[in-house]
Design a protein around this motif. Structure first.
Motif, PDB file in Angstrom:
ATOM      1  N   THR A   1       0.829  -1.207   0.000  1.00 28.16           N
ATOM      2  CA  THR A   1       0.000   0.000   0.000  1.00 28.16           C
ATOM      3  C   THR A   1       0.863   1.257   0.000  1.00 28.16           C
ATOM      4  O   THR A   1       0.605   2.204  -0.749  1.00 28.16           O
TER       5      THR A   1
ATOM      6  N   GLU B   1      -3.512  -1.143  -5.019  1.00 27.19           N
ATOM      7  CA  GLU B   1      -3.464  -1.999  -3.829  1.00 27.19           C
ATOM      8  C   GLU B   1      -4.601  -3.021  -3.839  1.00 27.19           C
ATOM      9  O   GLU B   1      -4.415  -4.170  -3.414  1.00 27.19           O
TER      10      GLU B   1
ATOM     11  N   HIS C   1      -3.275  -1.703   5.584  1.00 27.84           N
ATOM     12  CA  HIS C   1      -2.300  -1.806   4.503  1.00 27.84           C
ATOM     13  C   HIS C   1      -2.088  -3.261   4.083  1.00 27.84           C
ATOM     14  O   HIS C   1      -2.165  -4.175   4.894  1.00 27.84           O
TER      15      HIS C   1
END
Length: 514
Positions: free
Chosen positions: A171, A311, A489
């Motif tokens: 991320t 992502e 993340h």
């Protein structure tokens, strides 16, 4: 005293119930779209969760693809199907191309910002400037080597942790990539902490996008407006000042450099806008305020959105190794393993493009498109839509519509192979960039960054989950703002799959401006 308190609560509840029934009755005069019964003052705000796109999608299953929803006292029409979206964004686009009055000139949602400006001469002029001067094919082509340089810098950064058990914060890596590209295109340089009074630029922008998209009760319940119960106005003012101070410094630096004749080998967006500000023949005089507002729009529209799609694409590919293998086999077949991917390769990578389209279907980075506003009385789907009504198009719900898509919740890039459905706003089954007059003008830039970044991540590395994390336990929760990033993340372990010679830094020739 306790008895009196109980009586007071009973009377209050009776008042709310009777008011709700009366309001519901008044709503049903005329054929308006169905929707949940609103309470006085708060409307239907109590039905909104921290993920509004999901809440509204669930409600649409009960009330239908065109639904009335009250944000406080503000009636809002929620669109949740391709057919209804086509009515609003194409067939009657001229009636819904405006924006509701959401903020003042010092607000993130200021009408002086192109994205939030009402449909009219100012918006048409500024959009023309953006399309013809900043995001034209020629201008974007001039930054091609910059994009290649920044993608290679990301690969080099990942390489330092590759071939070990160390997980990479994917991320963060893709966020730095898109942030660096847009900042250099906009300002001529990357943005670091010192330039924003100790705050990290990307974090400031993320907070701006979150606050701008949040449901501020003060916007919909006038009695709460002056209280600032959620502290949103205060935070908005702080971040607005930070951004304005930052942009004033950037503009001053550009003016000083231009006076001294220290021109770069290419023009960034601020350079272009400053040149236009000197043109006395312009129908609208370009000011510093315009430069700041246009720059804000470009940063907000391109930075977080492109990084978010990258992502999510990597998350799905890591969870679906067979799809990752197909994408890598396509890269090996067309590009080979003796060179890196170039932008000129992207049109030939059909499976990679399908991966991006499928990611945009499942994870549109504007899950609720920016609100539209009716300028006349009209009808949609047989229902009356009064003038000055806010319209929300739930792109997230449309992309997951089980009527349109088989196995709608599953990640299957193959569904786009050989399909005529695209993501650029002509097909309403998937509208991540909106459509019509208010469609995103930066589609081509976004897709080039996403496809190039993803191609390099897959071509250069194999990816595995850290120990203890399985595809079944990988967290896929999302986080709502104007954009829709992962709530946590993505971390993954990279292993190199190309000759190490290809990872060595190459001389950078600079961005050529023709």
């Amino acid at each position: 005293m306790e008895f009196l308190n109980i009586i007071s609560w009973i009377l209050l509840l009776m008042f709310l119930l009777v008011s709700s029934l009366l309001l519901g009755k008044s709503r049903n005069t005329g054929k308006h779209p169905p929707g949940p019964l609103p309470f006085p003052i708060i409307g239907n705000l109590h039905l909104i969760s921290h993920l509004p796109h999901r809440s509204l999608c669930s409600l649409s299953h009960k009330y239908g693809p065109i639904m009335t929803f009250y944000l406080g006292s503000l009636p809002t029409i929620v669109i949740s199907s391709p057919e209804m979206a086509k009515q609003v964004l194409k067939i009657q686009d001229h009636l819904f191309a405006s924006r509701p009055p959401l903020g003042d000139d010092n607000h993130f949602l200021s009408p002086q910002k192109v994205a939030f400006a009402p449909h009219g001469p100012y918006w048409k002029f500024m959009r023309k400037i953006i399309i013809q001067e900043l995001l034209s094919p020629k201008r974007l082509k001039s930054f091609e080597s910059l994009r290649a340089q920044e993608v290679f810098a990301m690969i080099r950064s990942i390489l330092h942790k590759a071939n070990s058990d160390r997980a990479v914060d994917v991320t963060a890596e893709v966020g730095f990539l898109t942030n660096n590209i847009i900042c250099i295109m906009s300002f001529g340089k990357k943005c670091d902490e010192a330039e924003l009074g100790g705050k990290v630029f990307k974090e400031v922008l993320e907070e701006v996008l979150f606050l701008a998209a949040g449901f501020n009760y003060g916007d919909y319940i006038p009695l709460l407006g002056w209280i600032d119960l959620q502290g949103i106005r205060r935070k908005q003012a702080q971040l607005t000042n930070i951004f304005h101070t930052f942009m004033e410094q950037i503009i001053d630096q550009h003016i000083e450099r231009r006076k001294n004749g220290n021109n770069l080998e290419y023009e960034d967006f601020v350079d272009v806008l400053l040149s236009l500000s000197e043109d006395e023949s312009m129908e609208i005089k370009i000011t510093r305020g315009h430069i700041k507002n246009v720059t804000y729009d470009l940063l907000a529209a391109a930075t977080d959105t492109s990084g978010g799609i990258l992502e999510w694409a990597m998350s799905e590919l890591i969870r679906n190794p067979s799809a990752m293998k197909k994408a890598q086999e396509e890269l090996d077949s067309f590009v080979g393993k003796n060179r890196l991917v170039q932008e000129s390769d992207l049109p030939q990578l059909q499976y990679l493009q399908s991966v991006v389209k499928e990611t945009l279907r499942l994870y549109p980075q504007a899950p609720l498109l920016l609100p539209h506003f009716s300028v006349e009385n009209t009808t949609v789907g047989g229902y009356e839509i009064p003038q000055m009504t806010q319209i929300l198009v739930n792109a997230w719900a449309i992309g997951r519509d089980p009527v349109t898509w088989e196995e709608a919740k599953e990640f299957k890039p193959e569904r786009f192979l050989g399909s005529q459905i695209d993501v650029k706003g002509q097909n309403f089954e998937v509208i991540p960039f909106g459509s019509g007059r208010r469609g995103c003008p930066g589609i081509n830039l976004a897709l080039s960054m996403i496809q190039l970044g993803l191609a390099h991540l897959l071509h250069c590395f194999n990816w595995y989950l850290p120990q203890g994390v399985t595809p079944e336990t990988l967290d896929f929760s999302d986080f709502f703002g104007i954009t829709m990033p992962r709530a946590v993340h993505l971390h993954a372990i990279p292993l190199t799959r190309l000759s190490m010679d290809l990872y060595h830094p190459k001389p950078y020739l600079g961005v050529q401006h023709n």
